[in-house]
Scaffold this active site. Structure first.
Site, PDB file in Angstrom:
ATOM      1  N   TYR A 323      -3.924  22.858 -22.731  1.00 32.05           N
ATOM      2  CA  TYR A 323      -4.180  22.188 -23.956  1.00 32.05           C
ATOM      3  C   TYR A 323      -4.151  23.352 -25.087  1.00 32.05           C
ATOM      4  O   TYR A 323      -4.194  22.824 -26.277  1.00 32.05           O
ATOM      5  CB  TYR A 323      -5.350  21.272 -24.041  1.00 32.05           C
ATOM      6  CG  TYR A 323      -5.349  20.095 -22.926  1.00 32.05           C
ATOM      7  CD1 TYR A 323      -4.427  19.486 -22.887  1.00 32.05           C
ATOM      8  CD2 TYR A 323      -6.524  20.375 -22.415  1.00 32.05           C
ATOM      9  CE1 TYR A 323      -4.506  18.087 -22.199  1.00 32.05           C
ATOM     10  CE2 TYR A 323      -6.699  18.845 -21.487  1.00 32.05           C
ATOM     11  CZ  TYR A 323      -5.706  18.221 -21.283  1.00 32.05           C
ATOM     12  OH  TYR A 323      -5.650  17.208 -20.520  1.00 32.05           O
ATOM     13  N   CYS A 350      -2.423  34.801 -11.223  1.00 34.11           N
ATOM     14  CA  CYS A 350      -0.992  35.612 -11.367  1.00 34.11           C
ATOM     15  C   CYS A 350       0.100  34.807 -12.207  1.00 34.11           C
ATOM     16  O   CYS A 350       1.133  34.316 -11.800  1.00 34.11           O
ATOM     17  CB  CYS A 350      -0.368  35.835 -10.211  1.00 34.11           C
ATOM     18  SG  CYS A 350       0.937  37.031 -10.310  1.00 34.11           S
TER      19      CYS A 350
END
EC number: 4.1.1.20
Length: 428
Positions: A323, A350
């Site tokens: 968000y 990652c």
């Protein structure tokens, strides 16, 4: 609602009377720390505000915000009901000790076996669509008491993904079809007793909520006039927000309750709807500011920008990546230190988007420091994952310095639980 910062004589951050640095040392990081009394205080503040204005008031805690069993037990003790959106949440609520009649199941795109599970569990069923109603009619007993979720064509929220009302929303029966759908339910042998709407999440401005209340009451009035349905409860959903930044102002819950209940009572009188139960479904408001995520700094890297690398990632707390959410960050050893330099706080997943803060002015941070990410109680662990094959963190509950582990830290074996390799792939 933005928690006051408490420190002990060492200058360390206190959470529920417990030293955050010592918690990190003893239980490891990343670690969610839940403040029991903050949950109780938030619930009681909201309940007092609304029940003081209208005595027939009920909270259904939106447990999708945080389904930890201990959290749900706390709210069961406080007298809350549960807003459940899946069979798993129904099961969790039952295991937490909630009476089925205090569980309102509001599913969407529900399978037949999920409807059967809800029926067998004895919970209240809040119907989302005509399709769901027709499929429910094939398995439900005569006279089953149900309610409907209605889309009031009003939507609001802190992010577009959190807006759950309006023309773009997948949720609920269209408002113009509500009288027809209630009549259809009665013809199928159901007893409709409630009406429900939910417009979004993270709302700090009362105006959209007021509009949603007015609209839903008008819909309820039309349904009553067209079908004679006597509503036992009217549920306005959740969505009450909390401040995530120090600059944001919290909802004045007493003023908010006065406005909402005043409008509610006026509309009851206007449409002759009697005195049904008024319901709300707060989640974030109750648990959002009651938890911290503790994570340890393992890397300070200066390249084209400065990074503080930590041992949590968006697999642990997704909201900043999903968000763009702001979560205030403290150094647990020195929580009162003033910001002194700009840096990024990066997770260990990652992915380039795995950031808890970008270009944030923060105090001096050193390798080995414990960072306390605030307002991590809602949509945090409940949205966590094992991405990058990283086990989920532990959770502890604190009260007046007493610490209880309420969720064990996952292990590598948990990553493989339920997986099987076919015999033909095993080495001989």
């Amino acid at each position: 609602m933005f928690p006051d910062i408490e420190v002990n004589d060492k200058g360390h951050l206190l959470i529920g009377g417990a030293d955050a640095v010592e918690l990190a040392d003893e239980y490891g990081t990343p670690l969610y720390v839940i403040d029991e009394m903050r949950i109780r205080e938030n619930y009681r503040r909201l309940y007092r505000a609304f029940s003081g204005e209208y005595s027939r008031f009920q909270v259904f805690y939106a447990c999708k915000a945080n389904t930890n069993l201990a959290v749900m037990r706390i709210l069961e003790e406080e007298g809350s009901g549960i807003d459940a959106v899946s069979p798993g949440e129904i099961y969790t609520a039952l295991m937490a000790g909630f009476d089925p009649d205090r569980i309102l199941y509001t599913g969407n795109n529900v399978r037949d076996d999920e409807l059967q599970f809800a029926l067998d569990s004895g919970v209240r069923i809040n119907v989302d669509s005509r399709s769901q109603l027709l499929r429910l009619s094939e398995i439900a007993p005569e006279g089953l008491r149900i309610s409907f979720r209605v889309n009031p064509l009003v939507g609001a929220g802190h992010h577009e993904h959190c807006i759950t009302g309006g023309e773009m929303s997948k949720f609920g029966v269209m408002e113009r079809e509500a009288p027809e759908v209630y009549r259809m339910a009665m013809d199928l042998g159901f007893e409709p007793v409630g009406i429900h709407a939910h417009i979004g999440s993270g709302i700090l401005d009362p105006e959209p909520f007021m509009l949603a209340v007015e609209t839903l009451m008008d819909i309820a009035g039309r349904v009553h006039e067209a079908t004679g349905v006597e509503f036992e409860f009217i549920d306005f959903g959740g969505g009450l927000g909390i401040p995530y930044t120090p600059e944001e102002e919290p909802l004045d819950i007493d003023e908010f309750a006065s406005k909402i209940t005043g409008l509610f009572k006026d509309k009851l009188s206007e449409y002759g709807l009697g005195r049904p139960m008024m319901c709300l479904e707060p989640g974030r408001y109750i648990v959002g500011d009651a938890s911290y995520l503790l994570t340890r700094v393992n890397t300070i890297k200066e390249s084209y920008r400065k990074f503080a690398g930590v041992d949590a990632g968006f697999n642990t707390l997704l909201r900043p990546a999903m968000y763009g959410s702001y979560h205030h960050i403290l150094v647990a050893e020195r929580p009162l230190d003033e910001p002194s330099e700009k840096m990024d706080v990066a997770g260990n997943v990652c992915e380039s988007g795995d950031l808890f803060a970008r270009d944030r002015q923060l105090p001096e941070i050193n390798e080995g420091d414990v960072l306390a990410i605030m307002n991590a109680g809602a949509y945090s662990f409940s949205m966590s994952s094992q991405y990058n094959s990283r086990p989920r963190p532990a959770e502890v509950l604190v009260r007046e310095g007493k610490v209880d582990v309420v969720r064990e830290r996952e292990t590598f074996s948990d990553l493989l639980r339920g997986q099987n390799v076919p015999a033909r792939l095993l080495k001989r």
